[in-house]
Design a protein around this motif. Sequence first.
Motif, PDB file in Angstrom:
ATOM      1  N   ALA A  16       3.696   1.565  -1.235  1.00  0.00           N
ATOM      2  CA  ALA A  16       4.217   1.761  -2.587  1.00  0.00           C
ATOM      3  C   ALA A  16       3.126   2.354  -3.473  1.00  0.00           C
ATOM      4  O   ALA A  16       3.373   3.219  -4.295  1.00  0.00           O
ATOM      5  CB  ALA A  16       4.700   0.448  -3.154  1.00  0.00           C
ATOM      6  N   ALA A  17       1.903   1.877  -3.228  1.00  0.00           N
ATOM      7  CA  ALA A  17       0.801   2.342  -4.052  1.00  0.00           C
ATOM      8  C   ALA A  17       0.561   3.828  -3.863  1.00  0.00           C
ATOM      9  O   ALA A  17       0.307   4.556  -4.814  1.00  0.00           O
ATOM     10  CB  ALA A  17      -0.462   1.566  -3.707  1.00  0.00           C
ATOM     11  N   ILE A  18       0.680   4.249  -2.603  1.00  0.00           N
ATOM     12  CA  ILE A  18       0.431   5.658  -2.323  1.00  0.00           C
ATOM     13  C   ILE A  18       1.401   6.530  -3.112  1.00  0.00           C
ATOM     14  O   ILE A  18       1.083   7.618  -3.550  1.00  0.00           O
ATOM     15  CB  ILE A  18       0.593   5.933  -0.816  1.00  0.00           C
ATOM     16  N   ILE A  23       0.836  -1.202   0.000  1.00  0.00           N
ATOM     17  CA  ILE A  23       0.000   0.000   0.000  1.00  0.00           C
ATOM     18  C   ILE A  23       0.865   1.245   0.000  1.00  0.00           C
ATOM     19  O   ILE A  23       0.626   2.190  -0.755  1.00  0.00           O
ATOM     20  CB  ILE A  23      -0.918  -0.015   1.232  1.00  0.00           C
TER      21      ILE A  23
END
Lengths: 757, 717
Positions: free
Chosen positions: B17-19, B15
Motif C-alpha cells: 500500500a505504501a508503494i 508495504i
Amino acid sequence: MKSRKLPIATIAKAVTTAVLLLLIGWIALQIWNPWGEKGTDAALTAAQFENKGQPYKSAVPAEAGFETAAENDKLRLLVDRSTSHFEIVDKATGSIWRSYPNPQEWPKETATGTWKSHLLSPILIEYVNAKNYKSSSFTAGLVDTGGYLEQFQLKEDGFSVTFAFPKAQIKIPVEVSLHKDYVETRVIDAGIVEGDLSLLNVKLYPLFGAEPYVGQDGYIMIPDGSGSLIRFGDKRIMPQLTYDESVYGQDLSFYNEETGRQRITMPVYGLKSGNQSFFSIITEGEAYANVYAAPGGAVGRSNWVTTEWQYRKKFYQSVSKNTGEGFYTYSSDRFVSERRATRYYPLTGTDSDYSGMAAVYRNYLTTEKGVKPVTSAKADIPLFLDIVGADIEKGLFTDSYLKATTTGEAESLLKDVYDLGIHNMQVHYSGWQQDGYSSQGGYFPVDKRIGGSSGMKRFIDYAHSLQIPVYLTANYTLNTNGDDGFWWRRDGLRNMAGTVLKEQKKQQDEQDDAAYVSPGFYEKVVRSDLNSYKKLGADGIYFENGIGAQLNTDFNNRYKDSRSDSVGIQRSILEQTKETLGSAAAGNVNFYALDEVDHVHQLASDYSYDVFITEPIPFAAIVLHGLRTYSLEWSNVRDEWQSQFLRSIEYGASPSYILSGDHSDDMRRSYSLWYYSLDYKNWISRITDEYKQMNAVLAEVKDRVITSHRTIAPGVKETEYDGGYRVLVNYNDQPYESGGLVVPALGYTVKKGGDAR
Amino acid sequence: MKSRTLRIVSIGIFIAAAISAVLPLPRAAASQLPYETYYKDGFGQLVHTQAAYIPAGIIGYNTAIPEIDKAEANGADALQLNQPKDLYIDQKDHVYIADTGNNRIVELDDKGDYVRQIKVEESPLKKPNGVYVNKNGDIYIADTGNNRVVRLDAAGKLLKQFGRPETDYIPASFKYDPVNLVVDKRGFLYVTSLGAFQGLVELDPEGQFVSFFGPNKVSFSAFDAFKRLVYTREMYQRELKKLPGAIANAAIDNEGFIYTVTKEVASGQIKKLNIAGLDQLRGKGDFASVEPVKAYGEVLSHRQAMNMNPQLSDITVDPSGNMTVIDTVWNIISQYDQNGNLLFFWGGDVITATSKTGVVKTPTAIANDSKGNLYVLDNTNNLIQVLRPSEFGSLVHQANALTQEGKYEESKPIWEEVHRLNTQYTPALIGLAKAAYKEQDFELAAQLFDQAGVVGGYSDSFWQNRLIWFQHNFGLAMNAALVAGVLFLTWGRLSRKLLPALGKGAWLRVDIPVAKKLGHVFTLIRNPVDGFYGIRHEQKASLLSSLIILAAAAAAFGYMQAGTSFVFNPKVHAGVDLLPQMVQFFGLWIGWVVSNYLVSSLLRGEGRFKDVFYGSSYALFPIILIGIPVTYLSNALTLDESAIFHFLRFAAILWVVLLTVWMVQGIHNYTFIESLFNIVVSIFTLLIIVILIFLFISLSYELVHFVKSIYQEVIIR
C-alpha cells in the motif's frame, strides 16, 4: 530414498486451515476492537450547551452599543458587547476600521439567505461529520447554528469572548487586544470544545476592514507569487472566484486541491480602500493558516480578505494499490498550535498603499524576527552563477551519467566571466554529488567524473583567490538511492494515511520515484555532512526546492513532526549551516527562514495568472531590498528576454544565470536539467551586457530600501529607493513621455532627484 | 510461528500500500506561465521550449456597451456572451463573435471594445454557429437554427439567403445544418454542414450547388476486410464507423488554400486543399520518412489515456501560412508551419478550482489578427483569451518564413539566435542544416540533419559528401586497387609454388571439434536438408556449437537493430533500447523450439528436443552471414540505393524462413508438405502458449489485488 514419506498434503491442509482461522480471528478482532477508545463523552459535551446565552441576532451592530475596550496614544479599540464586533479608530485622522460590513453600504448587500447572516457573524466555521466519510462539510456562522456569546470579558488591553455553536456543538474562545500600532486577534486552541462533529477551519472576524466597490480606488493585496493585487471593480471577470491558499505551500501529507498557484512565502495580506487600508501579518501559528480572499461579488458585495485557521484537512485513504480506489476522510485529531494570532495594522494616507504595507512588514521582520540587513563591502551588485556539474539519463540497465561541467571547466568559466570585469560574483555549484543532479542521498564525495573532492577543492580555492564565494547546491528532502543509511520504510515521510510519499514523475520513462525524507532524518544527514562541506572550503550551502521551501506534516511514527516542528528543524539546519560554513542560501524561501539565509535565490517574480488578479507587484522585493540580496528566474531560462530583464530592473534584483562549461545538447535527455541552453560560451556576451546595464542602475542603491513602487501608466512602473533615486521601466512597445520624462520603449530610465539619465 | 507469518503478511500488504502512494508535487516550472510549451520531433521526443505565446488579456467579457448602443442591446450595460461558437477576425482586426446562445453576432474593435451586434431584424438569426467576413465587408453567417446561410452587407442589411441547395446531386438523406463557412475570392461558399462526411458543400455566389469539396477517405484496415468477408451484408452495413470523418471546421488563407480539420480520425486531421481539392500537406513534412501518415494535434504523452485522440475543433492560418489548431479533448493548442511541421504546442492542466488568464476551459474557435495575436474562444467561461507571440515565438516565425521562401542565407542568423536561446529546439537545427546545404557545406549539413533526425536531408548531404570523397580519392582508390590486384596475382603464383604439398585450403583445416561443428554451417549452405539430417543422425552439431551460433545470431540481430545507418533505420536517432528487442528475439525463438518439439512429437517427428534446439540455432546463421555485412554496408548508402539494402535484408529473412522449413524436414524426416503443415501447427501452438501465459499472469495478478483490497477495506473502515 527409502525413508518414510512425509504426509505433506495433510500438513499443508492443516497449516492452511490454521492460517485462515487466525486471519479471520484477527480481522474480527480488528473490527470489534474491544481495547479501542471508549465512545466520546458526547453527553458531557452536549451538557455544555444547555445554559444557552442570548441567541446571536443577524443585524449590523448599532454604533451606540460600542464602548472603549482599550486605548493608546494612537489607536482606540471599541467593542460591542452584544455582538463582540469591534472597531479601531485612528485618533489622529478619525478613520475607522470595522470588523463587520460597512453599515452605510449594508442595505445594498446583494448576498441573500444564510450567506447574508454569515457576513455579519464575527466568526465563520466549517465543520463536518467525520464519522461518515460521505458527508460534506458545512460552513456556519453564529446565526444559523443558534449560536451565542459566552464569557464576554473586558481586559486591560482588549477583550475576550467565547463563541458557542450549539448546533455544531463547538465552542471557540478568542481574544482581541490593542497594541502600539496594531490590533491582534487570537484563537485559544486550548479552550476549544468539540462534540461529535469535527471542526475544519475558522475565519475570525472575516469581514474586518471589508469594503464594497463604490467607485473608490482600492485593492486586496494577496501574497501570491511576488505579491498580487485584486483591484476593486464592478466589471471583474468571473466574479464568483475566490482565493484560498495555504501559507507556506501545500502540505503533501493531505489532499490538496489543484489550483496551479504559486506557494505563499509570506504570511501577509492587506486591503486598501480609498485613503485607508489595513495590513495583516499572521504572526503565530501561520503554518496552519490559509489566506482567503473574496473580491467583491464573490461572497457578498464587499471585498474581503482574512486568515482561515486550519484545524483538519482532508486526506485520501487508498484501499487498493492498483485501481487507486479509496475515499476521502478526516483525521480525528485537530492541528494544535499553541498560539494562533493575526495582527491588523491600520494604515492611512500615503502609507496605506502596498509600499507602506511592505514597510510595515520589513519593520516587523527587522525588529521582531531578527532579520539584520546583510551588506557587502563591494561596490558592484553581485552576479549569481549556478554551475551545473552533471546529471543522469535513462540508460540500458542503469542510469548513465551526463557530464556538464568538470571542476576544471568551471575554473575557466569563472575566469572568462571574471576577465570581463565582473568581480562581484557568487557561485552555486549544482549536480556535484555522486551520480549528478538527479541523484539524491549520499552526496559525498564529489563525483570523480567531474573532478572529485580534490578537484572541487581546487576550484573553490581558485574562486577564493578571486574573492568569489562558492556555495554547493543540495536538496536533502528527497532520496533516490537509499544512501546515507536511508531506508524508505523507516525514514520516509509518511502522509496521514501512513503511506510513504514519493515524488510524482510527469512522464513514465523518467527516473524511478524518489521518496520524501522525514525532516527528523534529513536533519541528521545534513549535520553529518557539514564537516565534509567545510573540508572542501565551501562558503555555504544553497538549499534548493526543499529546506526553507517545503513544509509537510510527517506521520512517520519514528519522527512525527508537525508543520511547525518542521519549521523548527529547517531553521536549525540553516542555523547550523551558517555556524559551520558561514552562510546559507535558499530558493524562493518561506519567510520563516529569512533570518537564517543570506541570499534568496529564484525569488518569485510573477503571479499565478488567476483571472481575478489585476496585477503582480514586487511586494517581496520591496520587503527584501536592503535586507537580503535576491535574484529572479535565471536569465537564460527566461520566456522572454527583454521584458523579464526589465522586470529584474524594476524589482531591483541581482542577475543570475545557470551555466555549463560544455556543449549541453545532450542534457535534454537528463532527468532534471532540461534547461534550454546552458553552454556558457553562448551566453558570455549577454552576461556582460546585462550585468553592466543592471550594475549601472542598481549599484548605487544596492543596500538601500525601496520606499515606494507604483504604476504611473499602463505598463510603466516606477521604483523609488531611499534618497529619491527612481528607476522607471516601460514594458510597452511605445516610448512613454510625460512632463519631460521619457522612458524608451521596452527600456528604462533612472532619475536621481530631478535629473534624468 | 504462524503469528509471525501473519505479521509478515500484514507488513507486506502494508508495504504494498505504501508503494502505491505517489502524490502530485508542484514541480519547479521553467516559467510561471499557466501552461508549458513544448516541441516534439518526428520521433516523439519532447523538448521544452520558451513560451511561444504569452497571455495578453481577456476580451468579450463584461465589455462595457456604450450608452448609445444600449437600446440595441436590450438595455444591458455590459456584454455577456452565451455559449459562443465561432470567431472571425477581419482585415481591420475587428472581432466577430457568433454568440450562439443569444442569437446574434457581436462585433468588437481591435482593442476589444464593443462596436455593434447583428441580429438581422428582418429575418432574425437563430443559433448562429459560424461567421465569416469577406474582404469587401460582407458578412456571411451560418444560421444553423434556420438551416441557412445568410449574406449581409457591411451595414448588416440582408442581401441573400442560402437555404438547402436544390439539386439531385445531394442525397435526400443529407441533412443541411450549416455550422461554418468560408468564402473564396470568386465568392464561392464552402459550407461546413454538421456531421456531413461528404465534405464541404460548395455553392456558387448564386447559391447553386457546385460539388462536395474535400471529402475525407474511409480508412480500411485488414480487420475490416476480414469483417467484410465474414459478416452478413446487414451486419456490415450497421458498422456506422465506416463513414469517412466529417469535417468539423474550415479556414481559408490569402492564397485561396482551404484548410479543414476533421474530428474522429487518428491521422490526417488537418488538410490543406488547393482549388482542385487536393491535400498539399501529404509527405511534405521534414519527418515524412519517419511518420508517413502524420497525426496532427499534439498530446503530452504522460497525459495520454487510452483511446483519447485529440479532437481538433478549429483551425486558423496566419499570413505566412502557419496553422494553429485547438484540441477540445486535451485542451492543447498546436501550431504547424505551412508544410505541416510542428513549431510549438502548449496547454495547461485543466484546473476546475479556478480560471487562469491564458488558459481556455473549452476552446471552440480560434482566430488570429494581423499582428500575429491569437484569439481563443472559451465556450464555458464565455470569453476570449488573447495570446501574443513572445520574443522566441516571433523569432521562430520570422526564421521559418524565410526558410520556407528559400531565403536560407537570410534565415541563418535568426536560426542561430534561436539555437542559442534553445539548443534543443530541432526546427533551428533543421533551418541551419538547410542553410548549410545551400551554402554547400555538406559536412555541416549532414551533421546537423543527423542531429535533428531528418532522414531525407541527411541522405542528400551524405550523397554529396560521398561524391566529394570519391572525387578526391578516385586516383588513390584506383592505385590501391591496382596494387592489390598485382599483389593478389603474384601471391597466387607464389603460393602455388611455395606450398604445393598442402593443397588448396588445407592450411585452414583445424582439428578443434567445435570449429568442425561450426563448419557444418557450410554444409547447410550447400545442401540444407541433408545438413539438418546430419544434425539429427550424425552428431554434426553440439550444444556448444549451437549456443555459439545462437549467441552470434542474437548479437548480429542486435547489431542490425542498433548499427544500421540512420538513413534506413531512423529509430537509432532516438536511441535503440536493445533489451526488449533481445527479450523478444529469445522469447520467440525458445517458444518456437518448445512448440515445434511438442507438435512434432505428436506428429511422429523423429527429432528429439536437442535436435530441434540445435537445428533452430543453425537455421539462424543467415542473420550473421548477411545481416552483419549489410548493416555495415548501410552506412555507405543513401536513400537512392535503398533498393539494394532492402533486397539484401529481404534475402536474409527469406533464407532463414527456408532454412526453418528444411530444418523441420531434415530433423523430423518429413516431406516438404508435411513440414509446412508442422510449422503452421507449431505457430498455432506458440500462439496458444502465449495466450495461456498471459491469462495466467493477469488472473493471478487480479486475485492478489482482490485479496489486498479486501484486507485494506477491512482494516481501514
